[in-house]
Design a protein around this motif. Structure first.
Motif, PDB file in Angstrom:
ATOM      1  N   CYS A 253      38.842  12.372 -28.602  1.00 35.89           N
ATOM      2  CA  CYS A 253      39.060  11.665 -27.263  1.00 35.89           C
ATOM      3  C   CYS A 253      37.959  10.342 -27.416  1.00 35.89           C
ATOM      4  O   CYS A 253      37.463   9.844 -26.140  1.00 35.89           O
ATOM      5  CB  CYS A 253      38.698  12.476 -26.035  1.00 35.89           C
ATOM      6  N   ALA A 254      37.687   9.931 -28.537  1.00 36.87           N
ATOM      7  CA  ALA A 254      36.429   9.087 -28.654  1.00 36.87           C
ATOM      8  C   ALA A 254      37.052   7.722 -28.020  1.00 36.87           C
ATOM      9  O   ALA A 254      38.150   7.286 -27.760  1.00 36.87           O
ATOM     10  CB  ALA A 254      36.422   8.662 -30.206  1.00 36.87           C
ATOM     11  N   GLY A 255      35.853   7.042 -27.033  1.00 38.74           N
ATOM     12  CA  GLY A 255      36.217   6.123 -26.311  1.00 38.74           C
ATOM     13  C   GLY A 255      36.864   6.189 -24.895  1.00 38.74           C
ATOM     14  O   GLY A 255      36.939   5.222 -24.238  1.00 38.74           O
ATOM     15  N   VAL A 256      37.160   7.636 -24.688  1.00 39.71           N
ATOM     16  CA  VAL A 256      37.599   7.755 -23.421  1.00 39.71           C
ATOM     17  C   VAL A 256      36.659   8.444 -22.439  1.00 39.71           C
ATOM     18  O   VAL A 256      36.005   9.419 -22.587  1.00 39.71           O
ATOM     19  CB  VAL A 256      38.778   8.882 -23.449  1.00 39.71           C
ATOM     20  N   SER A 257      36.241   7.666 -21.146  1.00 38.30           N
ATOM     21  CA  SER A 257      35.113   8.300 -20.453  1.00 38.30           C
ATOM     22  C   SER A 257      35.679   9.239 -19.551  1.00 38.30           C
ATOM     23  O   SER A 257      36.829   9.406 -18.920  1.00 38.30           O
ATOM     24  CB  SER A 257      34.679   7.136 -19.615  1.00 38.30           C
TER      25      SER A 257
END
Length: 251
Positions: free
Chosen positions: A199-203
């Protein structure tokens, strides 16, 4: 119709509910009268009194688990819904099961609700859903199942691994292993978490916003006609209260 056939939907539902509640140590929240969160009373002249209830369970690592049961013998309806919600800012999917007998026909709906757009997040799709593929494909081949009639909009707010079928009694009994497999996979995800790189980059804020938007469609009377159908049975006020519980903002 034998007694075991009449109780199949409730047995599948209760087994699933008890497994999740026990595994995560969830606590039931009572209503004002000390009973279920909400009792559902018939608004139809030909059916008197209570026809079901809504139950609420809470406890980490979930946000809440909501159930709705409607059992109306004169209408030959035995319906049980379970929706287990993960926190709003989490990438963990929600879990849902509907277990129903209407007239002589059984039906079920089983899915893990994605929290990211699967069309743009391959690593998430492969991590969360791909392990279900073999079980999913085997379930669709069970003799006695036929696909439920869902609109494209209903399909769009669920996952491609959703199973939604009508069934005869034999086929309905046969899907118990499928429900267990989906439940165990989901519980494993909840316990292990989803790797950060998936989920890199998903806040958390983005996940929260998507979750609320997705739930607004999942439980929309314009998209899911079940709300209009049950409003005549339990009344607009009870439908609104149940939808509010399902839509609940967990910020």
């Amino acid at each position: 119709m034998s007694e075991i056939q009449q109780s199949l939907p409730e047995a599948l539902f209760r087994g699933t509910l008890e497994a999740i509640v026990t595994r995560f140590g969830l606590v039931e929240q009572a209503g004002e009268d000390g009973g279920p969160w909400m009792t559902l009373a018939s608004q139809l002249p030909m059916v008197q009194g209570s026809v079901g209830n809504v139950r609420l369970f809470t406890g980490a690592p979930l946000f809440r688990l909501v159930t709705c049961s409607l059992t109306v013998a004169p209408m030959q309806l035995d319906s049980h819904m379970l929706f287990a919600f993960t926190p709003g800012n989490s990438p963990l999917p929600h879990f849902t099961l509907d277990s129903v007998k209407a007239g002589e026909h059984f039906a079920f709906h089983l899915d893990l609700i994605p929290r990211l757009d699967l069309g743009a997040n391959l690593a998430y799709m492969d991590s969360v859903f791909q392990p279900l593929t073999e079980v999913f494909e085997a379930a669709r081949d069970i003799e006695g199942l036929s696909r439920a009639h869902l609109s494209p909009r209903q399909l769009a707010v669920m996952s491609p691994w959703m199973l939604a079928h009508r069934a005869d009694a034999s086929a309905f009994q046969a899907i118990e292993g499928t429900v267990q497999a989906y439940r165990e996979h989901w519980c494993g995800l909840v316990e292990a978490g989803i790797p950060a790189e998936v989920c890199a980059g998903v806040s958390g804020e983005a996940l929260q916003a998507r979750n609320l938007a997705n739930k607004a469609m999942l439980f929309s009377p314009e998209i899911d006609p079940v709300w209009q159908r049950i409003e005549g049975l339990i009344g607009a006020e009870a439908v609104a209260a149940q939808r509010a519980l399902l839509l609940g903002d967990d910020e």
